[in-house]
Design a protein around this motif. Structure first.
Motif, PDB file in Angstrom:
ATOM      1  N   ILE A 460       0.859  -1.181   0.000  1.00 58.79           N
ATOM      2  CA  ILE A 460       0.000   0.000   0.000  1.00 58.79           C
ATOM      3  C   ILE A 460       0.895   1.229   0.000  1.00 58.79           C
ATOM      4  O   ILE A 460       1.652   1.447   0.951  1.00 58.79           O
ATOM      5  CB  ILE A 460      -0.924   0.020   1.233  1.00 58.79           C
ATOM      6  N   SER A 490     -10.953   3.606  -0.643  1.00 58.91           N
ATOM      7  CA  SER A 490     -11.389   2.642  -1.655  1.00 58.91           C
ATOM      8  C   SER A 490     -12.824   2.893  -2.085  1.00 58.91           C
ATOM      9  O   SER A 490     -13.219   2.523  -3.194  1.00 58.91           O
ATOM     10  CB  SER A 490     -11.246   1.210  -1.120  1.00 58.91           C
ATOM     11  N   PHE A 502      -5.229  -1.705  -2.715  1.00 56.92           N
ATOM     12  CA  PHE A 502      -6.095  -2.538  -1.880  1.00 56.92           C
ATOM     13  C   PHE A 502      -6.819  -3.594  -2.722  1.00 56.92           C
ATOM     14  O   PHE A 502      -7.076  -4.714  -2.230  1.00 56.92           O
ATOM     15  CB  PHE A 502      -7.118  -1.671  -1.142  1.00 56.92           C
ATOM     16  N   VAL A 535      -6.430  -0.786   6.767  1.00 53.62           N
ATOM     17  CA  VAL A 535      -6.343  -1.934   5.869  1.00 53.62           C
ATOM     18  C   VAL A 535      -7.598  -2.802   5.987  1.00 53.62           C
ATOM     19  O   VAL A 535      -8.155  -3.264   4.984  1.00 53.62           O
ATOM     20  CB  VAL A 535      -5.068  -2.744   6.168  1.00 53.62           C
ATOM     21  N   ASN A 538     -10.610  -0.885   4.276  1.00 56.67           N
ATOM     22  CA  ASN A 538     -10.508  -0.826   2.821  1.00 56.67           C
ATOM     23  C   ASN A 538     -10.599  -2.211   2.190  1.00 56.67           C
ATOM     24  O   ASN A 538     -11.152  -2.370   1.092  1.00 56.67           O
ATOM     25  CB  ASN A 538      -9.194  -0.156   2.422  1.00 56.67           C
TER      26      ASN A 538
END
Length: 732
Positions: A460, A490, A502, A535, A538
């Motif tokens: 990322i 996202s 992602f 994380v 997304n």
């Protein structure tokens, strides 16, 4: 697994990436070194080097006609020229140059200690340290160089060294030739008589003209001139000293004069004033100021102070008068000596005219003496012809005299800057690799795999520009929308490079297990602040975007964030269900993303680890799968901080590690992986989060901000909607 990981072979590209990452260290080092070198070079006092060139020939002495018969035998010694170089740099030559040029009085050679033997020895050492003798390659030439801040002085010293060495070499050659005894007695005796006659004529003329020779180079006139010059110099120094004394007395206060302070009368009057002041102070305690006794004592004090001032002024005037008289006497003496010196100079000039004939007579005597010396030399050479093979001499002549240099030899600013650039680059590169060696953080997927054996399923990139809320102006003058927060990027900005990253993580996760994509996934990190919540959110969004039904469980029962990011209430949630204090079923809440539901953490419990270790958590995961959710994603606290992630790792189908690039240390990551492996956690891979391509010098393909096409304004998140409640009673 770490022990079985093969070490990565270093490539030149790896070194280049390190330099790109640490380029500001190199730039800073280069700038500091160049600035220091340039400033030092510009502030350094210039040095000029003058060079004289000599030719040194290795020849046998050509002394006798019969030498042609005997022939000249060559000298095969290889140390001849080294010996000559040593003679040029000898202390004898250095001492002669220092003495003849008066270098001891110059600033560059002035040392503490005056003319003591120790100071003279140090002065010679300083001279020899600066004197350079450089042979010209493949020739019989040698350069004599000397540096000095004064270009004219450098040329004078270099030439004087060459002359002194030439004289020394001639003297050695002559002394060697004069070893033999005399054999031409008759010729020498005749020539001696002629020399005596010349000497008598010389003495007679000197007596008639009043020329009194002193040694070989001076006469009485020059001696008187030197004496008067020395006396005038001393008188001038005395006048300056007394003038300074007189000027200092005129500008000083009588109270500060040493003669006044040392006067017995002044001391007595000062003591009397102090005593009267004391009496006035005592009487003022008893009587008024107009009391007769007070008036009398005060009058005495005034009279004493008046007398004290008068005495001080008298002593000051007396001392000032003495100093003035001394100054005037010194000035008169200086003027008298100046007149006498001028008269003596005129006499010296007149005497020089008379000395012309005297010098001619002396030259005639000198010529006769030279002839005598030649005869003695011939006799010596004749008697010592058998030892000619053991004697060596050299012919030395000056090829180029030293000229006054017009350009300084040091500092060489251009060369110094070039060397500074090379040094700065070398230092900067060294510091870059040193800092890289000290940096134990994970900076690439390869390093992460080497440290833990866990493969990276995605990278990322760091979000740019400078964060949410930053307004940017496009070329048409319109304002762009503020950059979205990374946690919802996202959904709000699906064409960004971060969103694409992602989606690649999503793809890798779906094919991470051979039996099918994992349904229950734990998102964990080593330490706080590594981005595991972003994380997790997304990744859930990207899964929902491909039609998967996803529930995101906030299992961080210590510092939950999902309810704030998604704008849902946190009154009831996971902790309420696990503790049995809420509803039997934690109803998932709908979010702004279609297909994505969320279960908030609920109120913070006092015992999060105990709640997550209960059978209710296992049954909750199974129930979510039975209710038709394709994926259950659990956000968790840091692995090394608490035991919660280790407890959940053994209950889920997969564990996804989040590693902050350039921050997470390799040792901490290895320790976290080991802790998960102890509880049989199924680690499907790791995500290298917030990788700065420019800083790390690593390329993963995320160089474009968007896809080709029109820019889109990020979508505003709608208000969250709660799904209609259903009967989801969970029996324990």
């Amino acid at each position: 697994m770490r022990g079985g990981t093969a070490e990565k072979d270093l490539h030149l590209l790896d070194y280049w990436r390190v330099l790109l990452k640490r380029r500001w260290v190199v730039y800073t080092s280069l700038a500091v070194v160049i600035s220091t070198v340039t400033l030092g070079s510009l502030l350094t006092r210039p040095v000029y080097t003058a060079t004289a060139r000599l030719q040194i020939e290795q020849n046998m002495p050509n002394v006798l006609p019969f030498q042609q018969v005997m022939g000249t035998l060559p000298d095969y010694r290889n140390d001849f020229y080294q010996t000559q170089y040593g003679l040029i740099q000898s202390r004898r030559v250095a001492g002669e140059v220092i003495g003849t040029l008066g270098l001891a009085q110059m600033e560059e050679f002035r040392l503490n200690g005056g003319d003591t033997p120790a100071a003279q020895a140090r002065r010679v050492d300083l001279f020899l340290k600066r004197l350079a003798v450089t042979p010209v390659r493949s020739s019989r030439l040698v350069d004599i160089s000397f540096p000095s801040h004064d270009p004219a002085l450098a040329a004078r010293i270099a030439n004087r060294v060459a002359e002194a060495y030439l004289a020394f070499n001639s003297e050695v050659q002559y002394n060697t030739s004069a070893r033999a005894t005399t054999s031409l007695t008759h010729q020498i005796a005749t020539l001696q008589e002629e020399i005596d006659t010349k000497e008598k004529e010389l003495q007679t003329y000197a007596r008639e003209q009043g020329i009194i020779p002193l040694g070989d180079k001076q006469n009485i006139t020059l001696k008187n001139l030197n004496d008067l010059s020395d006396a005038y110099t001393r008188a001038r120094a005395a006048r300056i000293e007394r003038e300074a004394r007189y000027a200092a007395l005129k500008d000083s206060s009588p109270l500060d004069l040493a003669e006044i302070l040392d006067s017995k009368l002044i001391q007595d009057l000062t003591a009397k004033s102090a005593e009267l002041s004391r009496q006035i102070a005592q009487l003022s305690e008893k009587y008024k100021p107009d009391w007769p006794e007070m008036v009398r004592v005060r009058r005495q004090l005034e009279e004493n102070e008046s007398r004290l001032s008068a005495e001080r002024r008298g002593i000051y005037d007396q001392v000032l008068g003495v100093a003035e008289n001394a100054f005037k006497a010194a000035r008169n003496q200086e003027a008298d000596l100046k007149r006498a010196l001028d008269d003596q100079k005129r006499q010296s000039q007149d005497a020089s005219l008379k000395e012309i004939q005297y010098n001619n007579l002396r030259a005639g005597a000198a010529n006769k003496r030279s002839t005598l010396e030649a005869l003695v030399k011939r006799q010596s050479e004749t008697s010592s012809s058998a030892s000619l093979n053991d004697l060596a001499s050299s012919n030395v002549r000056i090829v180029d005299v030293a000229e006054v240099p017009t350009r300084p030899s040091a500092p060489r600013v251009g060369l110094n800057i070039l060397l500074g650039i090379m040094t700065g680059l070398g230092l900067g590169v060294g510091l870059a690799f040193f800092f890289e060696y000290l940096d134990k953080s994970v900076k690439s997927a390869e390093e992460m795999h080497q440290a833990t054996g866990v493969a990276a399923i995605g990278v990322i990139p760091a979000l740019r520009p400078g964060g949410a809320g930053l307004r940017m102006i496009k070329g048409n003058g319109r304002e762009t929308a503020p950059a979205p927060a990374v946690e919802l990027i996202s959904h709000l900005d699906p064409k960004s490079k971060v969103s694409e990253a992602f989606r690649e993580v999503r793809t890798a996760l779906l094919v991470s297990q051979p039996g099918g994509p994992p349904r229950s996934i734990l998102i964990a990190s080593t330490q706080p602040g590594e981005g595991k919540t972003a994380v997790a959110l997304n990744l859930a969004i990207t899964l929902a975007q491909i039609g998967r039904r996803v529930v995101l469980v906030d299992a961080d029962l210590r510092k939950p964030r999902l309810h704030r990011l998604l704008g849902v209430t946190n009154d009831q949630g996971l902790s309420s269900h696990l503790s049995g204090s809420g509803a039997a079923w934690p109803e998932p809440l709908r979010t702004l993303v279609p297909g994505l539901d969320v279960v908030p953490s609920g109120p913070l419990p006092p015992n999060p680890a105990d709640l997550l270790d209960s059978p209710r958590f296992d049954q909750l995961l199974r129930e979510f799968e039975e209710q038709g959710y394709d994926h259950v994603l659990c956000d968790s606290p840091p692995i090394l901080a608490v035991a919660d992630p280790a407890i959940m790792a053994g209950r889920v189908a997969a564990v996804l590690l989040v590693v902050h690039a350039g921050v997470t240390s390799k040792d901490a990551l290895a320790h976290a992986v080991a802790r998960l492996q102890q509880v049989n956690g199924r680690i499907v891979g790791a995500v290298l989060n917030q990788l700065d391509h420019d800083q790390q010098g690593y390329y993963y393909g995320y160089r474009y901000r968007r896809y080709y096409g029109e820019e889109e304004t990020p979508k505003e998140p709608p208000a969250p909607r709660r799904e209609p409640e259903r009967d989801r009673t969970l029996h324990v």
